[in-house]
Design a protein around this motif. Structure first.
Motif, PDB file in Angstrom:
ATOM      1  N   TRP A 251       0.822  -1.211   0.000  1.00 38.92           N
ATOM      2  CA  TRP A 251       0.000   0.000   0.000  1.00 38.92           C
ATOM      3  C   TRP A 251       0.842   1.240   0.000  1.00 38.92           C
ATOM      4  O   TRP A 251       0.453   2.298   0.313  1.00 38.92           O
TER       5      TRP A 251
ATOM      6  N   ALA B 122      -8.488   4.109  -2.198  1.00 33.67           N
ATOM      7  CA  ALA B 122      -7.993   4.805  -3.389  1.00 33.67           C
ATOM      8  C   ALA B 122      -8.461   6.259  -3.412  1.00 33.67           C
ATOM      9  O   ALA B 122      -7.791   7.128  -3.977  1.00 33.67           O
ATOM     10  N   LEU B 175      -0.997   1.738  -5.879  1.00 30.67           N
ATOM     11  CA  LEU B 175      -2.122   0.863  -6.236  1.00 30.67           C
ATOM     12  C   LEU B 175      -1.986   0.380  -7.682  1.00 30.67           C
ATOM     13  O   LEU B 175      -2.220  -0.789  -7.987  1.00 30.67           O
ATOM     14  N   GLN B 182      -6.243  -3.837  -6.748  1.00 39.22           N
ATOM     15  CA  GLN B 182      -5.820  -2.486  -6.383  1.00 39.22           C
ATOM     16  C   GLN B 182      -5.931  -1.526  -7.565  1.00 39.22           C
ATOM     17  O   GLN B 182      -6.350  -0.383  -7.416  1.00 39.22           O
TER      18      GLN B 182
END
Ligand SMILES: [Fe+2]
Ligand SMILES: [Fe+2]
Lengths: 251, 318
Positions: A251, B122, B175, B182
């Motif tokens: 991430w 996101a 991402l 992602q």
């Protein structure tokens, strides 16, 4: 793991910072005014920064390859060993300040002693943290005084918070097996040595704030053994949401 | 003061602005200048603090410790921006309480973009990249605006906003370099935030009111449509780096204009949100009111305590 005791000793300190930092993070954007909002966020940032230092250190003690995030996010509830106090909810601003104050007095005394640890990394973390924690202590004790000695309503609310949270203060001074082993090794701090000083300091400030000292002689414990309050599961649900929903991703 | 004197003052005032001199709070200024600035700067301040809410929502759920700390710091920066801007507004003779009152009653507006929900991680990337990115384009021009406190606040704020924008882009980049899930999350987020970001520059020039006055006072240096075009031209190459697509089938490079042509913006949606009927208008205002009302006793206590302390000092002095 070679240093199981060292690992668990540091985990105990770090989990307190993580969970309190998380609790304070809930408040960001919802403070009573912008100035306090910013200050509480600062405290949260400091605590999470400290958490990272501890976790990064103990991640290296693991046999398997572990990261700070594995430790922070991927344990079961019973494996978190923070004290019960830090997981208590943000019921109102008085609770936030009482929780912070009870913790800060302890945290500051702990960091003062931890500076002298034989473990160089720990001592370095404590030296850096002590500046931050002294600021936290000043902030929370000032607010305890303001709210205690402010208006009738604030006095009542602050007293309510002190009375409810008092029962969680004793747990700071319980020693786990890891604590005892690390004290023996000159790495850990024997917190029972400053228990008296802790209650003197707390009483001093509560008295100045015109608040009465917690009346209850019955205390709660369990966090250090991973037996938490019912709040903990919900904290972890949010904390772990991303890591649990999307495992093994960057991430 | 008679009418002639005022006319004279106004002329001197306009000349000062034309010469690029800064107007300071203690200087004489036309009432309209004062009111316009109170409105615009406070609207900007409100946007900062309402803007804390959609991102603040994700602090407890951030996927890693590094991201959690960065997000907290970002949202805290926005609180700081709100603080400078409220202070700048207060120099024009209005209190923070009055300003909050205007926000809570719906009299004052804030940027409509914050009335959209932030529903995935996101979105933390898209908000930083697009929303802070659009804000910078609007704000860079304001660093040289005529009102001193506003201009100085903008210089400070712009530096932090460009940091936010890079941070947002980097969230999306991670991402987009990640798993399919992602990448899809990033694309979905761009799909939802693209058009609202374009709306951040305001209605098309043909429908835009009080532009001329604002240009003169350097509250505006380029038209809404010009700024929007600048944003699109700057953002599309970045989307290409990310490898996600802007949700506009009409988007096309125009070689003659050296700019992108783009599709029709849904102005009906824009006006619906501006008028208070976006997906989160109610939630945002309620959250602000709730924080303010729950804080009353705390602020009262701080005031009462400060009074007691100064009384004590006085008594000692006597
Ligand atoms: Fe901002
Ligand atoms: Fe920003």
């Amino acid at each position: 793991m070679k240093n199981k005791n060292l690992y668990n000793y540091i985990l105990g300190i770090a989990d307190n910072s993580l969970i309190l930092g998380q609790r304070l993070g809930e408040l960001c954007g919802h403070g009573p005014n912008l100035e306090t909002d910013i200050a509480l966020t600062n405290i949260s940032l400091d605590l999470l920064g400290q958490t990272r230092n501890y976790y990064q250190y103990i991640a290296r003690l693991h046999d398997k390859e572990k990261t700070e995030d594995d430790i922070a996010f991927l344990r079961s509830e019973r494996e978190y060993i923070n004290v019960l106090l830090v997981e208590q909810p943000n019921t109102h601003f008085g609770f936030v300040m009482a929780r912070q104050f009870f913790y800060d007095v302890f945290h500051l005394m702990l960091m003062e002693k931890l500076q002298e640890s034989k473990d160089e990394t720990l001592s370095a973390i404590a030296k850096k943290a002590i500046k931050e924690v002294s600021y936290h202590f000043r902030f929370s004790s000032d607010w305890v005084k303001r709210l205690g000695d402010g208006t009738k309503e604030s006095h009542y609310k602050m007293q309510e918070a002190v009375d409810e949270l008092w029962r969680f203060t004793d747990e700071f001074f319980h020693l786990t097996e890891a604590d005892k082993a690390m004290i023996e090794a000159g790495i850990g701090v024997d917190v029972s040595n400053f228990k008296e000083a802790y209650y003197i300091k707390v009483s001093e400030i509560l008295t100045e704030a015109t608040l009465s000292i917690g009346a209850s002689k019955y205390f709660q414990k369990g966090g250090k053994q991973g037996i938490h309050s019912e709040h903990m599961g919900f904290i972890l649900t949010e904390l772990q949401y991303m890591q649990r929903t999307y495992p093994n991703m960057k991430w | 003061m008679n009418e002639k004197d005022i006319k004279n003052l106004e002329e001197i005032f306009e000349q000062r602005i034309a010469r690029d001199e800064k107007i300071e709070p203690k200087d004489w200024m036309p009432e309209k200048y004062r009111q316009t600035h109170i409105r615009q700067i406070s609207q900007h301040a409100h946007s900062e603090i309402v803007g804390m809410l959609p991102e603040g929502n994700w602090i407890t759920r951030a996927p890693t410790l590094r991201r959690k700390v960065a997000l907290l710091a970002k949202v805290q920066d926005e609180a700081g921006h709100g603080l400078y801007l409220y202070s700048a507004t207060e120099t024009l003779g209005i209190t923070r309480e009055e300003l909050y009152e205007q926000l809570h009653s719906g009299k004052a507006k804030y940027s409509s973009i914050f009335n959209y929900p932030a529903i995935t991680w996101a979105d933390m990337g898209a908000i930083g990249w697009l929303v802070d990115g659009a804000a910078i384009i609007n704000q860079v021009a304001l660093c040289t605006t005529s009102f001193g406190p506003y201009a100085r606040a903008m210089v400070r704020i712009c530096k932090e906003e460009s940091f936010h924008q890079r941070q947002g882009f980097e969230i999306l980049l991670t991402l987009c370099n990640g798993t399919e899930v992602q990448k899809a999350m990033a694309q979905d987020s761009l799909n939802r935030w693209w058009w609202p970001s374009l709306m951040m520059f305001g209605p098309p020039d043909a429908e835009s009111t009080h532009t001329e006055q604002s240009m003169k006072w350097k509250l505006k240096r380029k038209s809404n449509d010009d700024l929007r075009q600048q944003f699109i031209d700057q953002t599309i190459p970045q989307a290409e780096i990310l490898g996600i697509k802007v949700p506009d089938p009409d988007l096309k490079w125009n070689e003659k204009r050296k700019s992108y042509d783009f599709g029709e913006i849904d102005w009906e949606e824009f006006w619906q949100v501006v008028k208070g009927h976006g997906p989160c208008n109610k939630e945002r205002i309620n959250a602000r009111i709730d924080a303010w009302e729950k804080g009353v006793w705390v602020r009262d206590a701080a005031l009462a305590y400060a009074e007691k302390q100064s009384d004590k000092k006085l008594n000692k002095a006597v």
